[in-house]
Design a protein around this motif. Structure first.
Motif, PDB file in Angstrom:
ATOM      1  N   SER A  66       0.834  -1.212   0.000  1.00 43.99           N
ATOM      2  CA  SER A  66       0.000   0.000   0.000  1.00 43.99           C
ATOM      3  C   SER A  66       0.869   1.262   0.000  1.00 43.99           C
ATOM      4  N   SER A  67       2.171   1.114  -0.272  1.00 46.34           N
ATOM      5  CA  SER A  67       3.087   2.256  -0.216  1.00 46.34           C
ATOM      6  C   SER A  67       3.085   3.034  -1.527  1.00 46.34           C
ATOM      7  N   ASN A  68       4.133   3.780  -1.793  1.00 47.88           N
ATOM      8  CA  ASN A  68       4.104   4.739  -2.896  1.00 47.88           C
ATOM      9  C   ASN A  68       5.124   4.530  -4.001  1.00 47.88           C
ATOM     10  N   ARG A  69       6.114   3.672  -3.778  1.00 51.67           N
ATOM     11  CA  ARG A  69       7.157   3.513  -4.804  1.00 51.67           C
ATOM     12  C   ARG A  69       7.443   2.040  -5.064  1.00 51.67           C
ATOM     13  N   ASN A  70       7.506   1.735  -6.361  1.00 53.35           N
ATOM     14  CA  ASN A  70       7.827   0.368  -6.779  1.00 53.35           C
ATOM     15  C   ASN A  70       9.183   0.328  -7.469  1.00 53.35           C
TER      16      ASN A  70
END
Lengths: 470, 198
Positions: free
Chosen positions: A426-430
């Protein structure tokens, strides 16, 4: 023509235009954490400068704090050293610190809003790119580097180029299972990860108005993933009600007076913009990323793009993404097996996120072989979750319930992927290596989609677990 | 009081091309190397996870002998996207980079470079391709970056370049280390501190 919030707030905080052409911008609220600030304190010490207005800076610890055992000294000596540096720097300069054992500790972008430090019409800076989160309140909030932290400590100002303003007009009513995360992933996939360079994004329109403060924070948080250093939403009754009674918010008459200011700085009805982009979310589905940047996202019911359908630049990055992720172009994203599920971060580690994830998990079990981690964004979020019995829901399903911090969003603490593990996050960077293993793989999605992946052992459409119609 | 008055008007050096769009700050410096309280020694961490794998050193340009004296980094689109970590340009600088030339740059990265006196120079897509090819064919060839005329000279090429005009001015006038310049407005800063409605 009227004026937009960005220009009003910027002008109010512009000390002057420097000879270089950069604006000298006053920063009303400065937030710091342990990772990007120590060198800034060293620099002002070397130059025999002092912190100009210590009362305008607040510090917390989030990036390196372990989420399992937070007792001091930390097992990781380097982490302990950073903690000591922040403690020494804040004490010797008279700056408030919410330390690991303080009830106000948490991810800097979660605690600013929940404590009422973050308010409309402010300029806010932090040595962290997700500072854009605070724009949800109608402030200009921007991530800065360590040299700029030095400048803020010493002068309370930075030298910065004024960006243009793009209004992102969002209309339509989202279907069940479609969240703020899906809206922002859609916007980034449409405008591109560099589409926002040189712009501040104003998120507006009925679909944004209808969002809660926490949902607005999720959207503003990821502005930087679309290249925009600043993202904001105009303040309204939702904003004022959220702030009323918060610890650092003004009280009584002072609150009413503040509301007058907050209303005044909102964009005028006929405000001008440098660019406008419109999006109707009526038919939006949950989004997931398949690649190595947050713009590489598809709707859950779509297939992965074919390289021949992309322009040359995007195709190169997509080819690299497929190589890293081990995915096939044109294939389905549904059914992709996951190893790890991470629910938390400054994007989706708030109480509403944990409630939404718990609603999916309740009465279900973590799929066999899946490691699940729930990390509340702050101690207050954790305490609220405890009052609502959420930890029990996660723990009985087989998740680990942790203490507050950034955790596996960037893996500067012991929470890391191993080897090629695939994480529904559910975070912001892949980005490649982002979650702590150079070969590790990340798929970004909403907390409810991550929860659905956790109990299914693979990427699924959360709407099918919700019992509602698709 | 500062590293100031160092005017940066031109630079000469060998080039190292690092190809690819959207090279993010986690790739430039993985987060685990940020567990430090100073920037010293970060040069070795630059591009670490693509310079090293389980078999040891990779053939990443930063590992190749021919580029060890390079001081100008050539990149493609949206270089430095992601985190605000100044550790990224610090790592590049401490590896030996003094200027970055590319198609486009993320904003925070670019601002961080300016704060360190590293020119961030933009050129057209076709031009960067030609420059990268030339740097691969002739690694020991010097590029001259003229910030005053905004031209790059590299072997047979003379290319028009662009820079953020304020960043360019800050470098040319030696005001890129901004603290001193900002402190000059002490009275105005105090007045604003008093007058803001919060």
């Amino acid at each position: 023509m009227g004026r937009n919030l960005f220009n009003k707030v910027w002008d109010l905080h512009r000390v002057k235009t420097l000879d270089s052409g950069l604006d000298q911008l006053f920063i009303g609220l400065h937030l710091i954490h342990e990772v990007t600030s120590p060198q800034a304190f060293s620099m002002i010490k070397e130059r025999r400068l002092k912190v100009r207005y210590p009362e305008r800076t607040y510090a917390t610890v989030d990036h390196i704090v372990p989420t399992l055992n937070q007792s001091r000294p930390f097992e990781d000596e380097l982490a302990e050293k950073m903690m000591l540096a922040l403690e020494e720097n804040t004490v010797s300069n008279g700056i408030s610190l919410f330390d690991a054992d303080n009830e106000n500790q948490g991810i800097v972008h979660i605690i600013g809003p929940e404590l009422g430090l973050t308010r409309p019409g402010m300029t806010i800076a932090c040595g962290d790119s997700h500072t854009s989160t605070h724009g949800a309140f109608g402030s200009i909030a921007l991530g800065v580097g360590t040299s700029q932290i030095r400048d803020i400590l010493a002068t309370q100002t930075i030298a910065v180029s004024k960006p243009k303003v793009r209004r992102i007009q969002v209309t339509g009513k989202p279907g069940p299972g479609v969240t703020a995360k899906d809206i922002i992933l859609k916007i980034i996939s449409e405008l591109g990860v560099n589409g926002g360079i040189g712009y501040a994004y104003e998120y507006a329109g009925p679909a944004i108005r209808a969002l809660s403060m926490e949902e607005r924070m999720t959207i503003c948080n990821m502005s930087i993933e679309g290249g925009a250093r600043v993202g904001y939403v105009n303040p309204d009754e939702t904003t004022f009600e959220y702030l009323r009674g918060r610890r650092f918010a003004p009280e009584g008459e002072a609150f009413d007076k503040a509301v007058e200011y907050w209303k005044r700085i909102a964009s005028d009805e006929d405000a001008e913009y440098d660019d406008v982009y419109s999006l109707d979310i009526s038919s939006l589905s949950p989004m997931v990323t398949w690649g190595i940047n947050p713009g590489q996202a598809v709707s859950i019911d779509d297939n992965l793009p074919r390289l021949t359908d992309l322009d040359e630049g995007s195709a190169d990055v997509a080819a690299k993404a497929y190589e890293h992720m081990g995915f096939q172009e044109g294939s389905q994203i549904l059914g992709m097996p996951v190893d790890v599920v991470f629910i938390g971060s400054c994007t989706n580690g708030r109480i509403s996120d944990l409630r939404a994830a718990a609603a999916v998990v309740e009465g279900r079990k973590l799929a066999e072989g899946v490691r699940g981690l729930v990390v509340p964004g702050s101690k207050h979020v954790a305490m609220q979750a405890e009052r609502e019995g959420l930890p029990g829901v996660f723990i009985s399903a087989g998740f680990e319930w942790r203490n507050a911090g950034c955790s596996m969003c960037l893996a500067m603490n012991p929470d890391k992927l191993k080897g090629r593990e695939l994480c529904a996050s559910s975070s912001n960077r892949n980005f490649i290596g982002r979650q702590g293993s150079p070969e590790g793989r990340t798929m970004l999605m909403s907390p409810q989609m991550a929860a659905a992946a956790a109990v299914s052992g693979k990427i699924v459409d959360v709407r099918e677990l919700m019992g509602g119609e698709k | 009081m500062s590293a100031n008055d160092i005017k940066i008007t031109n630079l000469t050096g060998q080039c190292v091309p690092v190809r690819g769009n959207d090279i993010d700050t986690d790739r430039i410096i993985p987060a685990r190397f940020m567990k430090v309280v100073s920037f010293e020694g970060l040069g070795e961490a630059a591009f670490y996870d693509i310079r090293y794998n389980s078999n040891g050193k990779t053939d990443h340009p930063f590992n190749l002998d021919v580029y060890q004296d390079a001081s100008i980094l050539l990149v493609n689109k949206n270089f430095g996207c992601g985190s605000s970590r100044e550790h990224a340009p610090q790592a590049l600088m401490r590896w030996g980079i003094k200027a970055v030339v590319g198609e486009s740059f993320a904003e925070i990265f670019s601002g961080n470079c300016t704060s360190l006196g590293i020119p961030v120079v933009e050129v057209d897509s076709a031009d960067i391709g030609r420059l990268m090819n030339a740097a691969e064919e002739t690694p020991n060839m010097n590029m001259i970056i003229d910030i005053e005329s905004m031209t790059l000279n590299f072997g047979d090429f003379e290319i028009e370049a662009r820079m953020n005009s304020a960043a360019r001015n800050a470098l040319m006038t030696g005001s890129w280390d901004s603290t001193g310049v900002l402190l000059d407005s002490g009275e105005e800063i105090d007045a604003m501190h008093e007058s803001l409605p919060y």
